[in-house]
Design a protein around this motif. Structure first.
Motif, PDB file in Angstrom:
ATOM      1  N   LEU A  88     -12.216  33.400  26.122  1.00 19.48           N
ATOM      2  CA  LEU A  88     -11.975  34.829  26.319  1.00 19.48           C
ATOM      3  C   LEU A  88     -12.428  35.674  25.132  1.00 19.48           C
ATOM      4  O   LEU A  88     -12.409  36.905  25.204  1.00 19.48           O
ATOM      5  CB  LEU A  88     -10.476  35.078  26.569  1.00 19.48           C
ATOM      6  CG  LEU A  88      -9.853  34.329  27.757  1.00 19.48           C
ATOM      7  CD1 LEU A  88      -8.340  34.525  27.761  1.00 19.48           C
ATOM      8  CD2 LEU A  88     -10.458  34.800  29.073  1.00 19.48           C
ATOM      9  N   TYR A  89     -12.817  35.015  24.056  1.00 21.42           N
ATOM     10  CA  TYR A  89     -13.134  35.730  22.812  1.00 21.42           C
ATOM     11  C   TYR A  89     -14.178  36.846  22.977  1.00 21.42           C
ATOM     12  O   TYR A  89     -14.006  37.939  22.424  1.00 21.42           O
ATOM     13  CB  TYR A  89     -13.582  34.735  21.742  1.00 21.42           C
ATOM     14  CG  TYR A  89     -13.827  35.367  20.394  1.00 21.42           C
ATOM     15  CD1 TYR A  89     -12.763  35.726  19.575  1.00 21.42           C
ATOM     16  CD2 TYR A  89     -15.126  35.617  19.950  1.00 21.42           C
ATOM     17  CE1 TYR A  89     -12.977  36.314  18.340  1.00 21.42           C
ATOM     18  CE2 TYR A  89     -15.348  36.208  18.714  1.00 21.42           C
ATOM     19  CZ  TYR A  89     -14.272  36.550  17.914  1.00 21.42           C
ATOM     20  OH  TYR A  89     -14.495  37.133  16.701  1.00 21.42           O
ATOM     21  N   PRO A  90     -15.251  36.636  23.736  1.00 19.88           N
ATOM     22  CA  PRO A  90     -16.253  37.712  23.879  1.00 19.88           C
ATOM     23  C   PRO A  90     -15.705  38.985  24.522  1.00 19.88           C
ATOM     24  O   PRO A  90     -16.317  40.055  24.401  1.00 19.88           O
ATOM     25  CB  PRO A  90     -17.331  37.069  24.767  1.00 19.88           C
ATOM     26  CG  PRO A  90     -17.167  35.603  24.558  1.00 19.88           C
ATOM     27  CD  PRO A  90     -15.692  35.400  24.397  1.00 19.88           C
ATOM     28  N   HIS A  91     -14.565  38.880  25.202  1.00 15.05           N
ATOM     29  CA  HIS A  91     -13.991  40.036  25.900  1.00 15.05           C
ATOM     30  C   HIS A  91     -12.686  40.505  25.236  1.00 15.05           C
ATOM     31  O   HIS A  91     -11.828  41.093  25.903  1.00 15.05           O
ATOM     32  CB  HIS A  91     -13.717  39.673  27.355  1.00 15.05           C
ATOM     33  CG  HIS A  91     -14.895  39.098  28.078  1.00 15.05           C
ATOM     34  ND1 HIS A  91     -15.896  39.870  28.628  1.00 15.05           N
ATOM     35  CD2 HIS A  91     -15.244  37.798  28.314  1.00 15.05           C
ATOM     36  CE1 HIS A  91     -16.800  39.088  29.186  1.00 15.05           C
ATOM     37  NE2 HIS A  91     -16.427  37.826  29.006  1.00 15.05           N
ATOM     38  N   TYR A  92     -12.566  40.250  23.953  1.00 13.25           N
ATOM     39  CA  TYR A  92     -11.287  40.437  23.253  1.00 13.25           C
ATOM     40  C   TYR A  92     -10.705  41.838  23.432  1.00 13.25           C
ATOM     41  O   TYR A  92      -9.491  42.005  23.502  1.00 13.25           O
ATOM     42  CB  TYR A  92     -11.453  40.138  21.762  1.00 13.25           C
ATOM     43  CG  TYR A  92     -10.148  40.123  21.001  1.00 13.25           C
ATOM     44  CD1 TYR A  92      -9.314  39.010  21.035  1.00 13.25           C
ATOM     45  CD2 TYR A  92      -9.730  41.233  20.267  1.00 13.25           C
ATOM     46  CE1 TYR A  92      -8.102  38.983  20.364  1.00 13.25           C
ATOM     47  CE2 TYR A  92      -8.524  41.230  19.581  1.00 13.25           C
ATOM     48  CZ  TYR A  92      -7.716  40.104  19.633  1.00 13.25           C
ATOM     49  OH  TYR A  92      -6.521  40.104  18.961  1.00 13.25           O
ATOM     50  N   GLU A  93     -11.538  42.856  23.504  1.00 11.92           N
ATOM     51  CA  GLU A  93     -11.047  44.238  23.585  1.00 11.92           C
ATOM     52  C   GLU A  93     -10.653  44.652  25.000  1.00 11.92           C
ATOM     53  O   GLU A  93     -10.037  45.704  25.185  1.00 11.92           O
ATOM     54  CB  GLU A  93     -12.122  45.201  23.052  1.00 11.92           C
ATOM     55  CG  GLU A  93     -12.504  44.969  21.594  1.00 11.92           C
ATOM     56  CD  GLU A  93     -11.316  45.124  20.645  1.00 11.92           C
ATOM     57  OE1 GLU A  93     -10.436  45.953  20.937  1.00 11.92           O
ATOM     58  OE2 GLU A  93     -11.272  44.394  19.635  1.00 11.92           O
ATOM     59  N   ASP A  94     -11.007  43.871  25.981  1.00 16.73           N
ATOM     60  CA  ASP A  94     -10.754  44.229  27.380  1.00 16.73           C
ATOM     61  C   ASP A  94      -9.502  43.508  27.887  1.00 16.73           C
ATOM     62  O   ASP A  94      -9.575  42.418  28.461  1.00 16.73           O
ATOM     63  CB  ASP A  94     -11.966  43.860  28.236  1.00 16.73           C
ATOM     64  CG  ASP A  94     -11.847  44.353  29.670  1.00 16.73           C
ATOM     65  OD1 ASP A  94     -10.775  44.889  30.036  1.00 16.73           O
ATOM     66  OD2 ASP A  94     -12.821  44.188  30.427  1.00 16.73           O
ATOM     67  N   SER A  95      -8.346  44.122  27.694  1.00 13.38           N
ATOM     68  CA  SER A  95      -7.079  43.488  28.067  1.00 13.38           C
ATOM     69  C   SER A  95      -6.998  43.220  29.562  1.00 13.38           C
ATOM     70  O   SER A  95      -6.456  42.195  29.993  1.00 13.38           O
ATOM     71  CB  SER A  95      -5.900  44.364  27.628  1.00 13.38           C
ATOM     72  OG  SER A  95      -5.810  44.420  26.231  1.00 13.38           O
ATOM     73  N   ASN A  96      -7.514  44.125  30.356  1.00 12.72           N
ATOM     74  CA  ASN A  96      -7.459  43.941  31.803  1.00 12.72           C
ATOM     75  C   ASN A  96      -8.196  42.669  32.214  1.00 12.72           C
ATOM     76  O   ASN A  96      -7.712  41.890  33.058  1.00 12.72           O
ATOM     77  CB  ASN A  96      -8.068  45.151  32.513  1.00 12.72           C
ATOM     78  CG  ASN A  96      -7.863  45.096  34.012  1.00 12.72           C
ATOM     79  OD1 ASN A  96      -6.744  45.066  34.511  1.00 12.72           O
ATOM     80  ND2 ASN A  96      -8.968  45.055  34.746  1.00 12.72           N
TER      81      ASN A  96
END
Length: 374
Positions: free
Chosen positions: A56-64
């Motif tokens: 999930l690291y590449p999407h760290y800022e996207d909580s949804n």
């Protein structure tokens, strides 16, 4: 030569024997102790779940996205664990991390056995809840170790440790009340940090609670009770209603009986008891919690062992045993073993909460304390 037979050395001998047996038997080792295995094909399933979050690291800022992605284990912790998974649970150090936690966990028992001279700690180590946590490799062991270090740290280190565990998991927030008695500065700093942190991750909290498994199996708490009532008796009672009822009953029990009963009780090791006891009582009222979280009950044992009321001490220890042994009770008594376990988890909630109230009223909520806080 007599030092060889000290209880703490006997404990280490047990640990060594168990470790060797585990290396020989593998996951079959857990069957012998009636510990339910997460997955026979792999070990430490809970920790491997955490390890999988590195995806999930590449999407760290996207909580949804983070909390709804379900190709593997769903994220149900604060997303700081994604960083932990990415950089600290890499293959090369996965088992090193496990061994370090295992070593510190054993050293904590060694310390407790050496200082309190009680075989009950050896039982607790071998209890169903403790061994379940070890089998799953659950990160609760890391949280427990860090909280235990708090009791032996200077003020600044206390703040660092408590703020760290609150960042990693939500429930350690309740343990900060343990600092109110002697370390009010630590309490205030941790409280301010917690409020700020929870405000910062506010949008994530709903996802975390939604994704956290909630079941009546191998769990304690009012939500677990509510789930079991529906599953086994087709009785639907809102868990928050049960929580309010238990809270009111606790106050009634204290005012009508326990206030006088505990009037002459002198307490030792209040800081540990407040930490472990508050975690158990607060999480009991709020949610369904897997049984391995009951390892925090280890923190209440030193105070219990030194109670001057033998009946209360015996009741406490017996109740704790029956709370920690769900699967072994099920093995012996079947369905009724589960009822016994749930009943004593409720009894333990009352015992712990009544004692917490008494400690707070005797030691903290006094005119001098209130004057100092103000």
């Amino acid at each position: 030569m007599h030092n060889i037979f000290k209880l703490e050395y006997f404990f280490f001998l047990i640990v060594i024997v168990l470790f060797i047996l585990y290396l020989i038997l593998g996951n079959s080792f857990w069957d012998f102790f009636l510990v339910p295995i997460g997955n026979y094909s792999i070990d430490f399933t809970d920790l491997r779940c955490v390890k999988s979050w590195d995806r999930l690291y590449p999407h760290y800022e996207d909580s949804n996205f983070l909390y709804n992605e379900s190709s593997a284990c769903k994220l149900n912790y604060p997303k700081i664990w994604i960083i932990f998974s990415k950089y600290l649970l890499i293959d090369k150090i996965f088992y090193i991390y496990i061994l370090i936690n295992f070593a510190f966990y054993n050293l904590i028992y060694f310390y407790l056995i050496k200082n309190y001279k009680s075989i009950f700690f050896i039982y607790f180590y071998l209890s169903g809840a403790s061994m379940l946590m070890l089998e799953r490799g659950n990160i609760e062991i890391l949280i427990f170790i860090l909280i235990f270090f708090v009791f032996f740290s200077k003020n600044f280190i206390k703040i660092i440790l408590l703020c760290s565990v609150i960042s990693l998991k939500i429930f350690p927030f309740f343990s900060i009340i343990s600092q109110l008695m002697k370390y009010r500065y630590v309490f205030i700093c941790c409280l301010l940090f917690s409020v700020t942190y929870f405000f910062y991750i506010y949008d994530d909290l709903a996802f975390i609670f939604k994704n956290t498994p909630s079941t009546g199996d191998m769990s304690y708490g009012t939500k677990s009770i509510s789930s079991n009532l529906v599953t086994h008796f087709d009785i639907n009672i809102n868990n928050y209603l049960i929580s309010v009822m238990f809270a009111i009953l606790t106050l009634i029990f204290y005012l009508t009986h326990f206030k006088n009963y505990l009037k002459n009780v002198k307490y030792n090791h209040e800081e540990m008891f407040l930490s472990g006891g508050t975690i158990y009582s607060a999480t009991f009222l709020i949610n369904s919690n897997h049984d391995y979280r009951m390892i925090f009950l280890l923190l209440i044992i030193p105070l219990i062992l030194q109670l001057n009321k033998k009946i209360l001490k015996f009741t406490f220890l017996t109740t704790i045993i029956l709370c920690l042994e769900l699967n072994r009770l099920l093995f012996i008594f079947g369905f009724f073993g589960g009822i016994i376990n749930t009943l004593f988890k409720i009894i333990l909630f009352f015992l712990v909460t009544l004692t917490l109230i008494d400690i707070l009223l005797k030691k903290i909520i006094t005119k001098n304390t209130l004057r100092n806080i103000i």
